[in-house]
Scaffold this active site. Structure first.
Site, PDB file in Angstrom:
ATOM      1  N   GLY A 215      42.375  21.167  51.074  1.00 55.81           N
ATOM      2  CA  GLY A 215      43.715  21.523  50.624  1.00 55.81           C
ATOM      3  C   GLY A 215      44.783  20.978  51.550  1.00 55.81           C
ATOM      4  CB  SER A 216      48.207  22.182  52.163  1.00 58.55           C
ATOM      5  OG  SER A 216      48.596  22.120  50.804  1.00 58.55           O
ATOM      6  CB  THR A 217      44.270  22.141  56.418  1.00 58.25           C
ATOM      7  OG1 THR A 217      43.102  21.798  55.650  1.00 58.25           O
ATOM      8  CG2 THR A 217      44.519  23.639  56.323  1.00 58.25           C
ATOM      9  CG  PHE A 218      43.358  15.715  54.260  1.00 59.85           C
ATOM     10  CD1 PHE A 218      42.221  15.409  54.984  1.00 59.85           C
ATOM     11  CD2 PHE A 218      44.093  14.674  53.711  1.00 59.85           C
ATOM     12  CE1 PHE A 218      41.820  14.088  55.158  1.00 59.85           C
ATOM     13  CE2 PHE A 218      43.705  13.351  53.880  1.00 59.85           C
ATOM     14  CZ  PHE A 218      42.561  13.059  54.606  1.00 59.85           C
ATOM     15  CE  LYS A 219      50.106  19.251  51.025  1.00 59.68           C
ATOM     16  NZ  LYS A 219      50.958  20.340  50.485  1.00 59.68           N
TER      17      LYS A 219
END
Length: 493
Positions: A215-219
């Site tokens: 999810g958004s942790t990969f951002k």
């Protein structure tokens, strides 16, 4: 008469030579084959004929041995078995060994040549030494904080010391007691059947053997790629990204959970977790450089060992632009272990460099003499130091007044990033709640810990950014313990 005696003596000599040759064949030439024969019970009897060495956490053994009085005499026991199962694994007379019990079996079982008093001693004596001990890097209070935080929910926690790569906590939930697999009786077989068929998979070491869409942790990876590639030079400048954002080559609109993402800056995109900005930046960076950036963080590496093998985290190398846009926000085919996402946070905290993660501090003989020590070594240079400095500030803002406020710790500098990963058929499953973070005491020269938390069955609506509500408090508890331990280590009360 003398002639017959000589013939008999010659025959006896021939028979003696034949016996010696046969003994040499059995003991030397065929020894390994006979040792490996499943029908040879001597190996198992010898293997379990003495207590195993101990696996040690914070100076205290979390394993033991008991005399069963059976043919396979010494059975393994575990102190706080469910708490440390993702670290120790199990050692079973019936089902073998896993995790540290397997990776360090030569030391623990006493067959490691380095345990012997002299070189080749074990080979010459065909014996073994008392089992040696494995001293882990795990900190008990951090492990306990992570386990309490998950509170039986499906999920995992991985915590690392960024500067050294020492793994400080490795928790999987729900868990199990490895001691129920010690022995050979019917109860052991029943326990195995129960554990291996449970839908909750209690024997799965989720922290490093299970991959999830991050999810958004990969951002954070996407932001690093954009800064390193020069696509973004000023994190506070508008990115010229529309909202709604149409995925390239499609009519599909990528939504935002947050408000105000139109033309948002990279700083605001990290703070409020704007899908559209990150997807747009990844397309500008391009597939080649995004693949390179992900690889720099450790994605697509099938060879990582801690020393147990670690599941490969994935970032596809062949994608269309719309697939790249989804992958850059931690969806599509992008998957990661919690350990991998802890390494992402550690890279930001450690000025762009990732120290090789390791679970063993050293191994010793039964008498405490050091046999081997795990030295620090570099694993990856994930990004430029200047990029890491910028991302530190962006992650700090996300905790101060963004989606990660539940991870704030008074008196400490904390950087974090929330994530909510959709999954299931048509993304209808309850989202996985993620949070990655690092923490630094104000009077310390470097961050003490980097942590990743994933909660599979987070209690949140699909429209909520559940990482901040479900995972961030667990991360905060683990980081608080790390800061306390660091303070105590410096001699402060």
């Amino acid at each position: 008469m003398i002639r017959y005696i000589r013939r008999a003596a010659a025959l006896c000599l021939v028979l003696l030579v034949a016996l010696l040759l046969n003994a040499a064949r059995v003991m030397v030439i065929e020894a390994d084959e006979l040792d490996d024969n499943p029908a040879n019970r001597r190996i198992a009897i010898t293997r379990w004929g003495q207590p195993r060495g101990e696996i040690v956490v914070d100076g205290r053994p979390v394993t033991g041995s008991r005399d069963s009085g059976q043919q396979l005499r010494w059975e393994r026991t575990y102190t706080q078995g469910p708490l440390y199962a993702p670290v120790t694994g199990y050692a079973s007379q019936t089902y073998g060994t896993t995790l540290l019990e397997d990776a360090e079996d030569p030391v623990l079982s006493g067959t490691e040549p380095m345990l012997a008093p002299l070189p080749l001693w074990n080979d010459l004596s065909r014996g073994r030494q008392p089992g040696g001990d494995v001293i882990t890097t795990i900190r008990a209070r951090m492990q306990e904080a992570a386990y309490r935080g998950l509170d039986g929910r499906r999920g995992a926690v991985a915590a690392i010391e960024p500067s050294s790569g020492r793994i400080l906590a490795l928790v999987s939930s729900p868990s199990y007691d490895p001691g129920v697999l010690s022995g050979t009786d019917r109860e052991v077989k029943d326990a195995w059947a129960r554990l291996t068929t449970s839908p909750n998979q209690p024997m799965l070491a989720r922290a490093f053997r299970q991959t999830y869409p991050p999810g958004s942790t990969f951002k954070i990876v996407t932001a690093a790629a954009a800064l390193d590639a020069g696509v973004v030079t000023d994190p506070d400048a508008p990115t010229d990204t529309p909202d709604p954002f149409v995925l390239p080559g499609t009519r599909r609109v990528l939504p935002n959970e947050a408000k105000g993402c139109a033309d948002a800056s990279l700083a605001d995109a990290v703070r409020w977790s704007c899908n559209t900005v990150m997807a747009g930046l990844s397309v500008k960076v391009g597939l080649e450089k995004m693949v390179e950036a992900a690889g720099n963080f450790g994605f697509n590496d099938p060879g990582l060992r801690i020393p147990s093998w670690v599941a490969r985290s994935n970032f596809d190398t062949d994608m269309s632009p719309d697939q790249l846009a989804l992958s850059s926000i931690g969806q599509f085919n992008t998957t990661a272990t919690p350990l991998q996402m802890a390494l992402v946070a550690a890279a930001v905290a450690n000025n762009g460099e990732i120290a090789h993660p390791h679970l063993i501090e050293r191994t010793t003989t039964a008498g405490g003499t050091t046999v081997d020590t795990t030295g620090r070594r570099s694993y990856r240079q994930a990004m430029r130091p200047s990029t890491a400095t910028r991302l530190q500030e962006l992650m700090v803002r996300a905790v101060q007044d963004g989606t990660g406020t539940n991870a704030a710790i008074p008196g400490a500098r904390v950087g974090g990033k929330t994530g909510t990963a959709q999954h299931g058929l048509g993304n209808t499953g309850t989202p996985y709640a993620w949070f990655i973070a690092w923490a630094q005491a104000k009077d310390s020269a470097q961050p003490a810990v980097a942590v990743a938390v994933v909660v599979e069955d987070a209690a949140a609506n699909r429209t909520d950014i559940s990482g901040g509500g479900s995972a961030a408090p667990i991360a905060r508890a683990v980081m608080e313990e790390a800061l306390r331990l660091e303070k105590e280590g410096r001699g402060h009360p």
